[in-house]
Design a protein around this motif. Sequence first.
Motif, PDB file in Angstrom:
ATOM      1  N   VAL A  29      -9.994  -3.315 -12.123  1.00 32.78           N
ATOM      2  CA  VAL A  29      -9.007  -3.525 -11.060  1.00 32.78           C
ATOM      3  C   VAL A  29      -7.636  -3.093 -11.550  1.00 32.78           C
ATOM      4  CG1 VAL A  29      -7.892  -5.246  -9.578  1.00 32.78           C
ATOM      5  CG2 VAL A  29     -10.327  -5.499 -10.189  1.00 32.78           C
ATOM      6  N   ILE A  30      -6.903  -2.377 -10.714  1.00 33.77           N
ATOM      7  CA  ILE A  30      -5.512  -2.007 -11.019  1.00 33.77           C
ATOM      8  C   ILE A  30      -4.622  -2.508  -9.884  1.00 33.77           C
ATOM      9  CG2 ILE A  30      -5.895   0.310 -10.034  1.00 33.77           C
ATOM     10  CD1 ILE A  30      -3.321  -0.668 -12.781  1.00 33.77           C
ATOM     11  N   ALA A  31      -3.587  -3.246 -10.227  1.00 29.74           N
ATOM     12  CA  ALA A  31      -2.647  -3.774  -9.233  1.00 29.74           C
ATOM     13  C   ALA A  31      -1.323  -3.024  -9.312  1.00 29.74           C
ATOM     14  CB  ALA A  31      -2.421  -5.264  -9.474  1.00 29.74           C
ATOM     15  N   PHE A  32      -0.868  -2.541  -8.176  1.00 31.33           N
ATOM     16  CA  PHE A  32       0.447  -1.910  -8.070  1.00 31.33           C
ATOM     17  C   PHE A  32       1.417  -2.904  -7.422  1.00 31.33           C
ATOM     18  CE2 PHE A  32      -2.376   1.694  -8.346  1.00 31.33           C
ATOM     19  CZ  PHE A  32      -1.641   2.666  -9.030  1.00 31.33           C
ATOM     20  N   TYR A  33       2.642  -2.925  -7.928  1.00 27.88           N
ATOM     21  CA  TYR A  33       3.651  -3.792  -7.320  1.00 27.88           C
ATOM     22  C   TYR A  33       5.043  -3.275  -7.635  1.00 27.88           C
ATOM     23  CZ  TYR A  33       4.347  -5.863 -11.995  1.00 27.88           C
ATOM     24  OH  TYR A  33       4.618  -6.057 -13.329  1.00 27.88           O
ATOM     25  N   THR A  34       6.027  -3.776  -6.872  1.00 31.20           N
ATOM     26  CA  THR A  34       7.421  -3.408  -7.078  1.00 31.20           C
ATOM     27  C   THR A  34       8.196  -4.564  -7.684  1.00 31.20           C
ATOM     28  OG1 THR A  34       7.310  -1.863  -5.235  1.00 31.20           O
ATOM     29  CG2 THR A  34       9.505  -2.542  -5.955  1.00 31.20           C
ATOM     30  N   GLY A  35       8.056  -5.750  -7.102  1.00 27.96           N
ATOM     31  CA  GLY A  35       8.641  -6.951  -7.675  1.00 27.96           C
ATOM     32  C   GLY A  35      10.156  -6.968  -7.721  1.00 27.96           C
TER      33      GLY A  35
END
Length: 279
Positions: A29-35
């Motif tokens: 699993v790979i999670a992309f985010y900006t935060g």
Amino acid sequence: MNKKFFILVILLFSTTLNFANNVKSKFKVIAFYTGKNDQAHISFVHEANRWFPEMAEKYNFSYDSTTNWENLNSKFLSKYQVVLFLDTRPERPEQRAAFQKYMENGGGWMGFHFSAFALKNSTYDMNWDWYHNIFLGSGEYGSNTWRPTTAILKVENIKHPVTKKLPSTFKAQPNEWYRWQNDLRKNPEINILLAIDSTSFPLGTGPKESEIWHSGYFPVVWSNKNYKMVYVNMGHNDIDYEHKIDQTNKTLSYTFGNEIQNQMIVNSLIWLGKGKKVK
């Protein structure tokens, strides 16, 4: 070397190799985010990046996360079976094209809360038709409840892997609930999995009257039958907004503080990582 000893060494080596193969991650699993925007979304991202590694260890998958949306390309995505969007969406045309290709080729995706947001003439403009109207089916953002509150959710499809072993209704964590432009019930490709139960009304506390819902039908978790995907409206923690001046911004609720809701998310991950599309 003694023949019996040599055979024993070979057997031990084979056993170790088989064990290593058996404990190999089931999927990646790979999670992309900006935060960066809205303390509630930032709080959720931090929480997610603590919780998912714990679930990865428990359920035998691997979890990576990144703020580098340039990694949203075919070569990088080929390493993973599931992509998560924790808060935002890709903005560059080449990133969007790579994601669409990944999904059309059978990749898995789960998006949380703000990842589906789009509004004309905003920072997140309504400028990606495939994603918002075809893939998600929801179209443009309509409105939301305020402040973040719990809601009673009802299972709309008991046969889907995402809702496996869930009770018919359950109390969700506090959240800012979204309304959408499109009526998902009219889209034959959309599989509504969870919706707000009528016992939740009135939902929201205001202060604006539009932020309090008194009736209506509001899907909060759904899938698209043409893809391995799940959208989850949860992902906005309650924050101590009243003390912004003091820069306290204390988190008052946690998205992953609910066993039933967590089971739904784990069900989703396992289905996306190992299962097949559900028509």
